[in-house]
Design an enzyme around this catalytic site. Structure first.
Site, PDB file in Angstrom:
ATOM      1  N   GLU A   1      -1.864  -8.722   4.771  1.00 14.04           N
ATOM      2  CA  GLU A   1      -1.737  -8.838   6.384  1.00 14.04           C
ATOM      3  C   GLU A   1      -3.182  -8.204   6.961  1.00 14.04           C
ATOM      4  OE1 GLU A   1      -1.331  -4.349   6.305  1.00 14.04           O
ATOM      5  OE2 GLU A   1      -1.145  -5.895   4.743  1.00 14.04           O
TER       6      GLU A   1
ATOM      7  N   CYS B   1       0.690  -1.089  -0.183  1.00 17.72           N
ATOM      8  CA  CYS B   1      -0.016   0.175  -0.186  1.00 17.72           C
ATOM      9  C   CYS B   1       0.983   1.297   0.114  1.00 17.72           C
ATOM     10  CB  CYS B   1      -1.088   0.021   1.121  1.00 17.72           C
ATOM     11  SG  CYS B   1      -2.177   1.094   1.009  1.00 17.72           S
TER      12      CYS B   1
ATOM     13  N   HIS C   1      -3.601  -5.171   0.773  1.00 16.05           N
ATOM     14  CA  HIS C   1      -3.241  -5.544   1.919  1.00 16.05           C
ATOM     15  C   HIS C   1      -3.182  -7.111   2.426  1.00 16.05           C
ATOM     16  CE1 HIS C   1      -2.679  -1.568   4.064  1.00 16.05           C
ATOM     17  NE2 HIS C   1      -3.640  -1.195   3.175  1.00 16.05           N
TER      18      HIS C   1
END
Length: 237
Positions: free
Chosen positions: A187, A98, A185
């Protein structure tokens, strides 16, 4: 052999989410613990001015997401760019997600800016247009959780598009065997994305908010991206 990864944390998560999620560095640790390539991690919050000790070297440096603009003038961004450029010139491997994806594109000669497409939130599907030995498990497409209003709009010279969509043409890129970045993302987990959407509902507008919440019914491929990243770092070791 276990890889040593330096996580450069470029934000603090919202205070009301800290108790459950701790921070982006910890979220990445939890993600990478679920993939098969052995690795250990050290987290440094660069917003607070924390960096590895001078002379300490890692197998890769990962730049996290942030609410800051990669093209912004926050006082901690210039030192981070200088640190990353030094590591790049030494031949270190760099990973970006990002904000990190956008910052590394900018640093290496590309362009990032506010996207005319508006906010990207919820889950998003990308086509995978590259083939490489580190892309295991193989995939023709990726679904990732996203939260961004900026995008990379021009790649560094010599970079290869790894994943793309009509909404985000440069959603992932590779620069030689040294840099690998993703706009999405890996994560994130669904509950964290849902909490972010609720906190940002007024800024997003009802239509964008509702479409994003509805999209959370889809699974995402964060674990695949995590394995790709670690295999990318491990190649040549």
């Amino acid at each position: 052999m276990s890889l040593r990864i330096c996580i450069l944390e470029t934000d603090h998560i919202r205070p009301e989410l800290v108790e459950r999620y701790q921070g982006y560095g910890r979220m990445f640790e939890q993600l990478f613990e679920r993939q098969p390539v052995p690795a250990s991690f050290e987290i440094f919050n660069v917003v607070e001015g924390h960096y590895p000790p001078a002379g300490e070297r890692y197998d890769a440096y990962l730049v996290t997401g942030s609410k800051a603009d990669s093209f912004g003038s926050d006082p901690w961004i210039a030192p981070l760019k200088a640190f990353l450029l030094a590591r790049y010139n030494e031949g270190a491997k760099l990973l970006g997600v990002c904000f990190g994806h956008q910052l590394l594109a900018l640093l290496l000669g590309g362009k990032a800016e506010r996207a005319h497409q508006g906010w990207g939130v919820g889950t998003h599907q990308y086509s995978v247009g590259a083939k490489a030995s580190w892309m295991a498990p193989a995939a023709d497409g990726l679904t990732l959780l996203i939260s961004h209003q900026d995008q990379v709009t021009a790649l560094p010279e010599g970079a290869t598009v790894v994943a793309s969509s009509a909404f985000c043409p440069f959603a992932a890129f590779q620069l030689n065997d040294q840099v690998l970045c993703f706009q999405g993302h890996p994560e994130f987990v669904h509950d964290y994305s849902r909490a972010l959407l609720e906190l940002r509902q007024m800024n997003l507008g009802e239509q964008v908010y509702k479409a994003a919440v509805d999209s959370l019914v889809h699974d995402h491929d964060g674990a695949t991206v995590a394995e790709w990243m670690m295999r990318f770092v491990a190649q040549g070791k």
